[in-house]
Design a protein around this motif. Structure first.
Motif, PDB file in Angstrom:
ATOM      1  N   ALA A  36     -14.734 106.806  77.197  1.00 26.79           N
ATOM      2  CA  ALA A  36     -15.734 107.745  76.690  1.00 26.79           C
ATOM      3  C   ALA A  36     -17.095 107.483  77.329  1.00 26.79           C
ATOM      4  O   ALA A  36     -17.801 108.423  77.713  1.00 26.79           O
ATOM      5  N   LEU A  37     -17.480 106.218  77.465  1.00 25.63           N
ATOM      6  CA  LEU A  37     -18.751 105.888  78.110  1.00 25.63           C
ATOM      7  C   LEU A  37     -18.801 106.411  79.540  1.00 25.63           C
ATOM      8  O   LEU A  37     -19.809 106.943  79.992  1.00 25.63           O
ATOM      9  N   ILE A  38     -17.680 106.276  80.233  1.00 29.05           N
ATOM     10  CA  ILE A  38     -17.598 106.747  81.622  1.00 29.05           C
ATOM     11  C   ILE A  38     -17.629 108.273  81.668  1.00 29.05           C
ATOM     12  O   ILE A  38     -18.380 108.866  82.442  1.00 29.05           O
ATOM     13  N   LYS A  39     -16.833 108.902  80.808  1.00 31.33           N
ATOM     14  CA  LYS A  39     -16.766 110.371  80.796  1.00 31.33           C
ATOM     15  C   LYS A  39     -18.114 110.995  80.438  1.00 31.33           C
ATOM     16  O   LYS A  39     -18.495 112.024  80.992  1.00 31.33           O
ATOM     17  N   LEU A  40     -18.838 110.351  79.531  1.00 27.26           N
ATOM     18  CA  LEU A  40     -20.151 110.845  79.141  1.00 27.26           C
ATOM     19  C   LEU A  40     -21.209 110.575  80.211  1.00 27.26           C
ATOM     20  O   LEU A  40     -22.318 111.097  80.139  1.00 27.26           O
ATOM     21  N   GLY A  41     -20.873 109.753  81.193  1.00 26.61           N
ATOM     22  CA  GLY A  41     -21.801 109.450  82.271  1.00 26.61           C
ATOM     23  C   GLY A  41     -22.812 108.370  81.938  1.00 26.61           C
ATOM     24  O   GLY A  41     -23.798 108.197  82.648  1.00 26.61           O
ATOM     25  N   TYR A  42     -22.563 107.623  80.872  1.00 27.45           N
ATOM     26  CA  TYR A  42     -23.504 106.582  80.459  1.00 27.45           C
ATOM     27  C   TYR A  42     -23.345 105.307  81.277  1.00 27.45           C
ATOM     28  O   TYR A  42     -24.271 104.511  81.375  1.00 27.45           O
ATOM     29  N   ALA A  43     -22.166 105.096  81.839  1.00 26.16           N
ATOM     30  CA  ALA A  43     -21.907 103.914  82.669  1.00 26.16           C
ATOM     31  C   ALA A  43     -20.804 104.258  83.660  1.00 26.16           C
ATOM     32  O   ALA A  43     -19.917 105.058  83.352  1.00 26.16           O
ATOM     33  N   SER A  44     -20.864 103.645  84.805  1.00 24.70           N
ATOM     34  CA  SER A  44     -19.807 103.853  85.804  1.00 24.70           C
ATOM     35  C   SER A  44     -18.599 102.995  85.443  1.00 24.70           C
ATOM     36  O   SER A  44     -18.701 102.036  84.653  1.00 24.70           O
ATOM     37  N   GLY A  45     -17.478 103.327  86.016  1.00 21.29           N
ATOM     38  CA  GLY A  45     -16.279 102.532  85.798  1.00 21.29           C
ATOM     39  C   GLY A  45     -16.470 101.093  86.231  1.00 21.29           C
ATOM     40  O   GLY A  45     -16.012 100.154  85.567  1.00 21.29           O
ATOM     41  N   GLU A  46     -17.178 100.909  87.343  1.00 23.39           N
ATOM     42  CA  GLU A  46     -17.417  99.557  87.853  1.00 23.39           C
ATOM     43  C   GLU A  46     -18.263  98.737  86.876  1.00 23.39           C
ATOM     44  O   GLU A  46     -17.952  97.580  86.587  1.00 23.39           O
ATOM     45  N   ILE A  47     -19.298  99.333  86.338  1.00 16.87           N
ATOM     46  CA  ILE A  47     -20.162  98.616  85.388  1.00 16.87           C
ATOM     47  C   ILE A  47     -19.387  98.253  84.121  1.00 16.87           C
ATOM     48  O   ILE A  47     -19.506  97.147  83.603  1.00 16.87           O
ATOM     49  N   VAL A  48     -18.582  99.187  83.627  1.00  9.83           N
ATOM     50  CA  VAL A  48     -17.771  98.913  82.431  1.00  9.83           C
ATOM     51  C   VAL A  48     -16.783  97.785  82.705  1.00  9.83           C
ATOM     52  O   VAL A  48     -16.630  96.867  81.892  1.00  9.83           O
ATOM     53  N   MET A  49     -16.129  97.819  83.859  1.00 12.46           N
ATOM     54  CA  MET A  49     -15.150  96.777  84.184  1.00 12.46           C
ATOM     55  C   MET A  49     -15.817  95.415  84.372  1.00 12.46           C
ATOM     56  O   MET A  49     -15.260  94.390  83.985  1.00 12.46           O
ATOM     57  N   LYS A  50     -17.024  95.404  84.935  1.00 13.81           N
ATOM     58  CA  LYS A  50     -17.753  94.137  85.070  1.00 13.81           C
ATOM     59  C   LYS A  50     -18.082  93.564  83.693  1.00 13.81           C
ATOM     60  O   LYS A  50     -17.966  92.356  83.468  1.00 13.81           O
ATOM     61  N   ALA A  51     -18.491  94.431  82.762  1.00 14.72           N
ATOM     62  CA  ALA A  51     -18.789  93.977  81.404  1.00 14.72           C
ATOM     63  C   ALA A  51     -17.528  93.483  80.707  1.00 14.72           C
ATOM     64  O   ALA A  51     -17.566  92.479  79.980  1.00 14.72           O
ATOM     65  N   MET A  52     -16.408  94.152  80.929  1.00 14.51           N
ATOM     66  CA  MET A  52     -15.142  93.716  80.323  1.00 14.51           C
ATOM     67  C   MET A  52     -14.704  92.365  80.895  1.00 14.51           C
ATOM     68  O   MET A  52     -14.209  91.511  80.155  1.00 14.51           O
ATOM     69  N   ALA A  53     -14.880  92.183  82.193  1.00 13.68           N
ATOM     70  CA  ALA A  53     -14.542  90.899  82.806  1.00 13.68           C
ATOM     71  C   ALA A  53     -15.389  89.791  82.197  1.00 13.68           C
ATOM     72  O   ALA A  53     -14.877  88.717  81.852  1.00 13.68           O
ATOM     73  N   LYS A  54     -16.680  90.068  82.038  1.00 11.68           N
ATOM     74  CA  LYS A  54     -17.582  89.072  81.450  1.00 11.68           C
ATOM     75  C   LYS A  54     -17.189  88.763  80.012  1.00 11.68           C
ATOM     76  O   LYS A  54     -17.232  87.605  79.581  1.00 11.68           O
TER      77      LYS A  54
END
Length: 69
Positions: A36-54
């Motif tokens: 949803a964050l990606i679809k809404l344009g609030y974060a890119s897939g890369e940024i979300v995946m980096k946060a998930m990795a962290k």
């Protein structure tokens, strides 16, 4: 351990209102908050995946930089 959404907020990628909107959309459309964050344009897939990795104390690896045989 911080959730990936907390990491995004701490890094000022998203705000509480954007997170609330993403949670509502995720519930309505049967998708993950990340999607949803990606679809809404609030974060890119890369940024979300980096946060998930962290969140999971893992190193983010961009597989687009590697060639698979």
């Amino acid at each position: 351990m911080a959730k990936f959404t907390d990491i995004l907020i701490a890094n000022k990628i998203i705000g509480q209102e954007q997170l609330a909107e993403a949670k509502a959309m995720a519930g309505r459309q049967n998708m993950t908050i990340a999607d949803a964050l990606i679809k809404l344009g609030y974060a890119s897939g890369e940024i979300v995946m980096k946060a998930m990795a962290k969140e999971h104390n893992l190193k983010y690896v961009d597989l687009n930089k590697y060639e698979v045989d």
